[in-house]
Scaffold this active site. Structure first.
Site, PDB file in Angstrom:
ATOM      1  N   SER A   1      -6.908   1.386  -2.478  1.00 25.45           N
ATOM      2  CA  SER A   1      -7.830   2.152  -3.321  1.00 25.45           C
ATOM      3  C   SER A   1      -9.093   1.332  -3.619  1.00 25.45           C
ATOM      4  O   SER A   1      -9.071   0.093  -3.558  1.00 25.45           O
ATOM      5  CB  SER A   1      -7.124   2.537  -4.616  1.00 25.45           C
TER       6      SER A   1
ATOM      7  N   GLU B   1       4.533  -2.130  -1.759  1.00 23.21           N
ATOM      8  CA  GLU B   1       5.907  -2.258  -2.275  1.00 23.21           C
ATOM      9  C   GLU B   1       6.595  -0.893  -2.354  1.00 23.21           C
ATOM     10  O   GLU B   1       7.778  -0.814  -2.662  1.00 23.21           O
ATOM     11  CB  GLU B   1       5.902  -2.964  -3.639  1.00 23.21           C
ATOM     12  N   ARG B   2       5.844   0.193  -2.072  1.00 16.31           N
ATOM     13  CA  ARG B   2       6.472   1.523  -2.188  1.00 16.31           C
ATOM     14  C   ARG B   2       7.264   1.900  -0.932  1.00 16.31           C
ATOM     15  O   ARG B   2       8.228   2.637  -1.009  1.00 16.31           O
ATOM     16  CB  ARG B   2       5.394   2.576  -2.440  1.00 16.31           C
TER      17      ARG B   2
ATOM     18  N   GLU C   1     -11.038  10.688  -6.132  1.00 17.34           N
ATOM     19  CA  GLU C   1     -10.141  10.852  -4.978  1.00 17.34           C
ATOM     20  C   GLU C   1      -8.792  11.312  -5.517  1.00 17.34           C
ATOM     21  O   GLU C   1      -8.108  10.561  -6.222  1.00 17.34           O
ATOM     22  CB  GLU C   1      -9.973   9.519  -4.240  1.00 17.34           C
TER      23      GLU C   1
ATOM     24  N   LYS D   1       1.255  -8.612   3.370  1.00 10.60           N
ATOM     25  CA  LYS D   1       1.752  -8.177   2.050  1.00 10.60           C
ATOM     26  C   LYS D   1       1.652  -6.650   2.052  1.00 10.60           C
ATOM     27  O   LYS D   1       0.627  -6.076   1.720  1.00 10.60           O
ATOM     28  CB  LYS D   1       0.889  -8.801   0.940  1.00 10.60           C
TER      29      LYS D   1
ATOM     30  N   CYS E   1      -6.606   8.646   3.972  1.00 13.67           N
ATOM     31  CA  CYS E   1      -7.974   8.293   3.584  1.00 13.67           C
ATOM     32  C   CYS E   1      -8.979   9.092   4.396  1.00 13.67           C
ATOM     33  O   CYS E   1     -10.143   9.139   4.054  1.00 13.67           O
ATOM     34  CB  CYS E   1      -8.201   6.806   3.776  1.00 13.67           C
TER      35      CYS E   1
ATOM     36  N   PHE F   1       0.330   2.163   0.912  1.00 11.66           N
ATOM     37  CA  PHE F   1       1.590   2.866   1.180  1.00 11.66           C
ATOM     38  C   PHE F   1       1.437   3.966   2.220  1.00 11.66           C
ATOM     39  O   PHE F   1       2.422   4.365   2.834  1.00 11.66           O
ATOM     40  CB  PHE F   1       2.138   3.476  -0.131  1.00 11.66           C
TER      41      PHE F   1
END
Ligand code: NAD
Length: 499
Positions: free
Chosen positions: A226, A176-177, A384, A173, A281, A149
């Site tokens: 993640s 979805e957020r 994290e 893909k 990240c 996201f």
């Protein structure tokens, strides 16, 4: 309520699974849209259509494919503001940061314009009597990109540029957020001349991802997200013989040497620690000042800077340093971790919890937190946090600071602030971390270098963008040919030198 559909065969296509996910405006906490979640059957159909479309695209000459990239650069520039607006409204990041997200992706599309050069193989004539040898790079076929996201434009574009320019079809893909920008990217690719079906954007969750991983058609998977999911995807993709590169989470340390310019270091820490609400990240989440005097002075400089940070919605324009985090669950998790730091004995010098903004009481805002005297056994150090929280771990020497960064399970990025060339060079050479900054807090390599972390920050082989990406998305074939064929040697039963 907006409906966000898949992008299949060159057009928006409503899903048929009956499942959707809420898409929030993180600044207000309201649900602003519903995104379709693909079933396995829908994913399999999208993959089959991509495989059909790939045949002609793979046979299109590289220069024509590069022209699509060229046009795409113009279109991304044309629509940048429009896309950034949508990106900010679904992600929460500030408008300039959303433009940066698109810009850093666009630069990889620019790099992909070089496909004809990057896809050239090698050739040697006269490897033996009448013998020439050459290698060629061929597309893999249908490849998949599964993206996070936090960079809904940049990371899809990092995958799409090299994969498409190499002649592959791609199943994207996205997260979805914040699913709208990937659809906008797909529409622009169509306008740029990409044939229908070559890029399929299929929205979904674990069901869609598992369908990708189990597909016998998909040849490679590029994942960013993640670490637990990266490891899962790497293992399941490899089990079915796919090529996989899976980039995971991070805990990036910045070492501040006693000779560093501490004002510069403090400014860098605030930008790199709290920018984008820490949802990068490459964010710096651990400051490691070397020596007590350095640490005391650094904290003194950090506190007023952190307290002054302006948190608000992207609509407030330049008045905002960072926006809300992505979901209510993310906010809750960050605040829980801050509490765990307090419980485990770290000094919470600035407390960002219980932050509230008038008119946006339901938004997912988290104020900035700053910890001092964090130790490596604490959960806030090991985990994290992916939020606006900076932990300070004091080290007595350079060696101790280096060891700290090296012993952490993540190895995405790191930085050292110093005026001493020897120390900087030693650090860059010895640390077991993929991307290193010397007086640069967020050392994200430019498009023509490669991006990737070490240790638990990256699984698989080859990095993102740069020359590695073209290697990842192509297969090498090596041809040995003999002309004229009239040379007679008789049957050969042993390997031997060609001369
Ligand atoms: P995430 O792992 O939750 O999701 C990433 C993708 O995996 C999404 O498309 C999601 O739909 C899918 N997914 C989620 N759960 C799944 C499951 N159980 N099975 C299969 N697929 C699943 O990550 P996120 O929250 O979207 O992104 C933040 C994370 O990404 C952070 O850890 C951050 O450090 C990392 N990240 C890494 C890099 C890098 O290059 N190393 C870059 C950006 C972000």
């Amino acid at each position: 309520m907006r409906a966000i559909h898949h992008w299949l065969d060159g057009k928006e296509t409503a899903g048929t699974s009956g499942r959707t996910a809420d898409v929030y405006n993180p600044a207000t906490g309201e649900v602003q849209g519903k995104v379709d979640l693909s079933s396995k059957a829908e994913m399999d159909a999208a993959i089959a259509a991509a495989a059909k479309a790939q045949v002609a695209w793979g046979a299109t000459n590289p220069q024509r494919r590069a022209r699509v990239m060229m046009k795409m650069v113009d279109l991304l520039n044309r629509d940048m503001d429009k896309m950034a607006e949508v990106l900010s409204s679904e992600h929460g990041k500030t408008f300039p940061d959303a433009k940066g997200d698109i810009q850093r992706g666009l630069e990889v599309i620019e790099y992909a314009i070089g496909a004809p050069q990057l896809l050239k193989g090698e050739f040697i004539d006269g490897a033996g009597p009448g013998i020439d040898m050459y290698s060629m790079r061929q597309p893999l076929g249908v490849v998949a990109a599964i993206t996070p996201f936090n960079f809904p434009a940049m990371i899809p574009l990092w995958k799409l540029g090299p994969a498409l320019a190499s002649g592959n079809a791609v199943i994207l893909k996205p997260s979805e957020r914040d699913p709208s920008v990937p659809n906008m990217i797909a529409a622009l690719f169509k306008e740029a001349g990409l044939p229908d079906g070559v890029l399929q954007v299929v929205h979904g969750d674990k069901e869609a991802v598992d369908a990708i991983l189990d597909s016998e058609v998909i040849q490679a998977v590029g994942f960013v997200g993640s670490t637990p999911i990266a490891q899962y995807i790497y293992e399941r993709a490899a089990a079915t013989g796919k090529r996989a590169q899976c980039f995971g989470g991070a805990k990036n340390h910045m070492i501040i040497m006693p000779d560093a310019d501490l004002d510069q270091a403090a400014d860098a820490l605030v930008g790199a620690g709290y920018g984008a609400a820490g949802e990068r990240c490459m964010a710096i989440s651990v400051a490691v000042p070397v020596g007590k005097e350095t640490a005391d002075k650094l904290i003194e400089k950090l506190v007023p800077r952190v307290e002054k940070l302006k948190v608000g919605p992207y609509t407030a324009g330049d008045d905002v340093d960072y926006g809300p985090v992505v979901t209510a669950a993310a906010k809750k998790n960050i605040e829980r971790l801050v509490q765990s730091g307090v419980d485990q004995g770290a000094d919470l010098v600035v407390d960002g919890r219980n932050f509230s903004l008038q008119g946006y009481e339901n938004g997912f805002f988290v104020g900035p937190s700053l910890f001092d005297n964090v130790t490596p056994d604490m959960e806030i150090y090991k985990t994290e946090i992916f939020g606006p929280v900076l932990s300070t771990v004091r080290a007595e020497s350079y060696e101790e600071a280096l060891k700290l960064a090296m012993d952490h399970e993540y190895g995405n990025g790191t930085a050292i602030f110093t005026r001493d060339g020897d120390t900087a060079r030693d650090f860059a050479s010895r640390c077991n971390i993929g991307m290193v900054g010397i007086n640069v807090p967020i050392p994200v390599p430019l498009a023509y270098f490669t991006f990737g972390g070490w240790k638990k920050s990256g699984f698989g082989d080859l990095n993102q963008h740069g020359p590695d990406a073209f290697r990842f998305y192509t297969r090498t074939k090596t041809v040995t040919s003999r002309w004229p064929s009239g040379i007679k040697e008789g049957a050969a039963f042993n390997f031997k030198a060609m001369d």
